[in-house]
Scaffold this active site. Structure first.
Site, short mmCIF file in Angstrom:
data_model
loop_
_atom_site.label_atom_id
_atom_site.label_comp_id
_atom_site.label_asym_id
_atom_site.label_seq_id
_atom_site.Cartn_x
_atom_site.Cartn_y
_atom_site.Cartn_z
N ASP A 112 0.84 -1.19 0.00
CA ASP A 112 0.00 0.00 0.00
C ASP A 112 0.88 1.24 0.00
O ASP A 112 1.99 1.22 0.55
CB ASP A 112 -0.90 0.02 1.24
N ASP A 130 -7.04 -1.47 -4.72
CA ASP A 130 -8.16 -1.02 -3.89
C ASP A 130 -9.00 0.03 -4.61
O ASP A 130 -10.22 0.03 -4.51
CB ASP A 130 -7.64 -0.46 -2.57
#
Length: 156
Positions: A112, A130
């Site tokens: 991330d 995402d």
């Protein structure tokens, strides 16, 4: 719509994996916090759980198996989809899910790097997979609303 969904899934998977590779190997070498605006940083993180770090204690194989099952169900849905927006939405979700599964298998967690915040409160970091999943779900939600009645300007 299956072909369209596969194409979107493949393209989004490539976007996700390319962005993670670029961030990890070029932007974050060495790892650091890069302020972009007063509400957004680039950071490097590894999420071993699912959304927002939930189930971080679960064995990786369990998360991979759950995601693989969900992806198979989405492929079945995609094969039955009747509209382009549904095919595109499911493709975004599948591409993002596969991108995150590949990270789990390769790195033991999901890479991330987007960090949005307000003051001291930070939204959990996320990635392009995402983004695809959220946009796909949003598109499915939008498509679930009945079409607005269109005015017919030339009808009296």
């Amino acid at each position: 719509m299956l072909r369209l969904g596969f194409l979107v899934a493949f393209l989004w998977f490539v976007v996700d994996q390319t962005s993670k590779w670029w961030i990890a190997n070029h932007v974050m070498d060495p790892p650091q916090v890069i302020p972009m605006t007063g509400f957004f940083n680039l950071v490097l993180g590894r999420n071993t759980g699912v959304s927002f770090g939930l189930f971080g204690d679960a064995p990786p194989w369990m998360l991979v198996a759950f995601t693989a099952t969900a992806v198979l169900a989405l492929f079945v849905w995609m094969s039955r989809a009747e509209t382009r927006p549904t095919g595109i939405a499911l493709g975004l979700i599948v591409g993002g899910a596969i991108g995150n599964v590949v990270d789990r298998l390769r790195h033991g967690g999901v890479t991330d790097f987007f960090d949005f915040y307000v003051g001291q409160w930070h939204w959990p970091t996320f990635n392009m997979a995402d983004v695809g999943i959220v946009c796909g779900v949003g598109l499915l939600l939008l498509e679930s609303f009945p079409p607005a009645k269109r005015a017919e300007p030339f009808r009296t």
